[in-house]
Design an enzyme around this catalytic site. Structure first.
Site, PDB file in Angstrom:
ATOM      1  N   LYS A  77       0.922  -1.114  -0.022  1.00  0.00           N
ATOM      2  CA  LYS A  77       0.284  -0.282  -0.209  1.00  0.00           C
ATOM      3  C   LYS A  77       0.595   1.350  -0.164  1.00  0.00           C
ATOM      4  CE  LYS A  77      -1.281  -0.514   4.881  1.00  0.00           C
ATOM      5  NZ  LYS A  77      -0.585  -2.209   5.173  1.00  0.00           N
TER       6      LYS A  77
ATOM      7  N   ASN B 295      -1.499   6.804   6.395  1.00  0.00           N
ATOM      8  CA  ASN B 295      -0.877   6.281   7.017  1.00  0.00           C
ATOM      9  C   ASN B 295       0.544   6.203   6.780  1.00  0.00           C
ATOM     10  OD1 ASN B 295      -0.803   3.362   9.449  1.00  0.00           O
ATOM     11  ND2 ASN B 295       0.058   2.151   7.503  1.00  0.00           N
TER      12      ASN B 295
ATOM     13  N   HIS C 210      -1.441  -8.581  11.925  1.00  0.00           N
ATOM     14  CA  HIS C 210      -2.328  -8.180  12.412  1.00  0.00           C
ATOM     15  C   HIS C 210      -2.359  -9.149  13.803  1.00  0.00           C
ATOM     16  CE1 HIS C 210      -0.519  -4.484  12.204  1.00  0.00           C
ATOM     17  NE2 HIS C 210      -1.912  -4.465  10.928  1.00  0.00           N
TER      18      HIS C 210
END
Length: 457
Positions: free
Chosen positions: A124, A147, A192
């Site tokens: 990303k 981010n 995660h």
């Protein structure tokens, strides 16, 4: 800047939860809008505390816990991405009707320009910067962040024509009315798992990027990226295979052995024109082209930007070459999916094998996914950090020898010793860095330091 619908009155109390980079950006933005707020952080000494107190000496700060009685008085909680929404004080406040948002939802309230929103387990940051370069090549004043780099709220009021935002699953958990012009999920792989109870929960958080979008891009090769959208929402896919008529993909030209990025059957550019290498980077370029197309960018500008794009530090970054052995820094590969992409993308294009340096905090990931790639592409595995042993176990099962090292310096030395001409020594950890380093950048910088000492010896 005019307020959008859904805002709470400016005289009602906001509580910013988390005083890191995002929390500080939220505080600065709320002050600019003359909105009352206080700050809460469970840590005694959060990273931006000194800066915050210098800038906001009169704003109340609660440290060392998240007091429920404070949260219950708020009209809205602005929760930083690193703070789980399952935190009991936050969950209880939400149950009592307190609105819970994040910085991206707040950004959406005030943004009146097109937004290209990008998420995914891997790639990303690369795709975000690629698309940012495309927008700039098209003559647009472009704000790139989220981010990646600059917090989204810090980009507002700078006169940008368009915003390109990288968004994490944590940021997407708190979006509700945020409505990007174009949205994409590039790919989904386990990440995660220390925060999410299942891959499905992680997937559901990522899917929120499509909720209010005006156009979508997805990865045809990854079913989990497909949006559930009304039929009237324009949707384009990209693939590393030969595409259908309206898709972006890859074709091989048997006459000269060339590979081309295409839309349908229309050639856009040869992969030989790209400065970034590997199948994963071809996928990144295709995703960027599809996003730019959905945003209405000229093809010429998009291709021009891709031809000059050199990649980002710590993402399959060429470091050095010695004795026909290439050293590559992919420290940003903090999960299994990113390491898989690097192994497949590099391993399929080199004459030799990969000497892999991997390990760190695996975040409860399943390393078995890497077994086939180890077997196919790796000559040797040098493992470091907290989860070195389970990585070595997967390597042994795949027929790849290896050993554990306590330091990155000794790991680099061992990897160089095991490499043969035509091989690549690849740092692609498949793990987070915080068990040994301040962050993945520090890990990558140290790798580069030891490599350069080795090749200059």
């Amino acid at each position: 800047m005019e307020k959008q619908q859904g805002l709470i009155a400016s005289d009602q109390l906001r509580v910013i939860i988390g005083l890191g980079k995002t929390g500080l950006a939220c505080a600065r933005f709320l002050q600019q809008q003359r909105i009352n707020f206080i700050v809460v952080d469970s840590r005694e000494s959060p990273p931006e505390l000194a800066v915050f107190r210098a800038e906001f000496p009169l704003v109340q700060v609660y440290l060392g816990g998240i007091p429920e009685e404070v949260l219950s008085r708020a009209a809205e909680l602005i929760v930083s991405p690193g703070v789980p929404l399952t935190e009991p004080a936050i969950a209880n406040a939400k149950a009592k009707g307190v609105r819970v948002i994040g910085d991206i939802e707040l950004f959406g309230y005030y943004c009146d320009r097109p937004v290209i929103a990008i998420t995914g387990s891997n790639g990303k940051s690369t795709v975000t910067t690629m698309v940012g370069d495309m927008c700039k090549a098209a003559g647009l004043k472009t704000g790139v962040g989220g981010n990646l780099g600059i917090p989204a709220l810090s980009l507002l009021d700078r006169g940008f024509d368009i915003f390109v935002l990288e968004l994490s699953s944590f940021q997407l958990e708190t979006v509700d009315t945020f409505a990007p012009t174009v949205s994409t999920i590039l790919n989904i792989s386990p990440d995660h798992m220390d925060r999410y109870p299942s891959l499905m929960a992680y997937h559901q958080a990522k899917q929120k990027i499509y909720r209010n979008c005006k156009a979508a891009v997805s990865n045809k090769d990854d079913a989990l990226t497909q949006p559930l959208l009304p039929q009237q929402i324009p949707h384009v896919m990209f693939t590393l295979r030969e595409p259908d008529l309206k898709e972006f993909g890859v074709i091989e030209d048997d006459t000269d052995g060339g590979t081309f990025l295409v839309k349908g059957q229309d050639r856009l550019l040869s992969t030989r024109e790209l400065k970034v290498v590997g199948l994963h980077n071809y996928a990144n370029a295709l995703a960027a082209l599809a996003l730019g197309y959905q945003a209405g960018l000229p093809v010429e500008a998009m291709c021009s930007a891709l031809r000059t794009y050199k990649g980002l530090p710590h993402r399959c970054e060429w470091v050095a070459e010695k004795n026909q052995v290439t050293f590559i820094n992919d420290s940003k590969a903090t999960n299994v999916g990113a390491a898989s992409a690097a192994l497949d993308g590099i391993g399929s294009e080199i004459a030799g094998k990969i000497i892999l340096i991997a390990g760190g905090d695996g975040k409860n990931a399943d390393f078995d996914i890497l077994g086939d790639l180890f077997n196919q592409y790796c000559r040797y595995l040098v493992a470091i950090g907290r989860d070195a042993k389970p990585l070595l176990a997967v390597g042994r099962s795949a027929g790849v020898p290896g050993e554990e090292h306590d330091t990155l310096q000794s790991a680099v030395s061992k990897a160089a010793e095991m490499a043969q001409p035509g091989d690549v020594v690849l740092l692609s950890p498949a793990c987070a860095s915080l068990d040994m380093f301040a962050n993945y950048e520090a890990r990558g910088n140290e790798f580069c330091q030891w490599v350069k000492e080795l090749v200059n010896d």
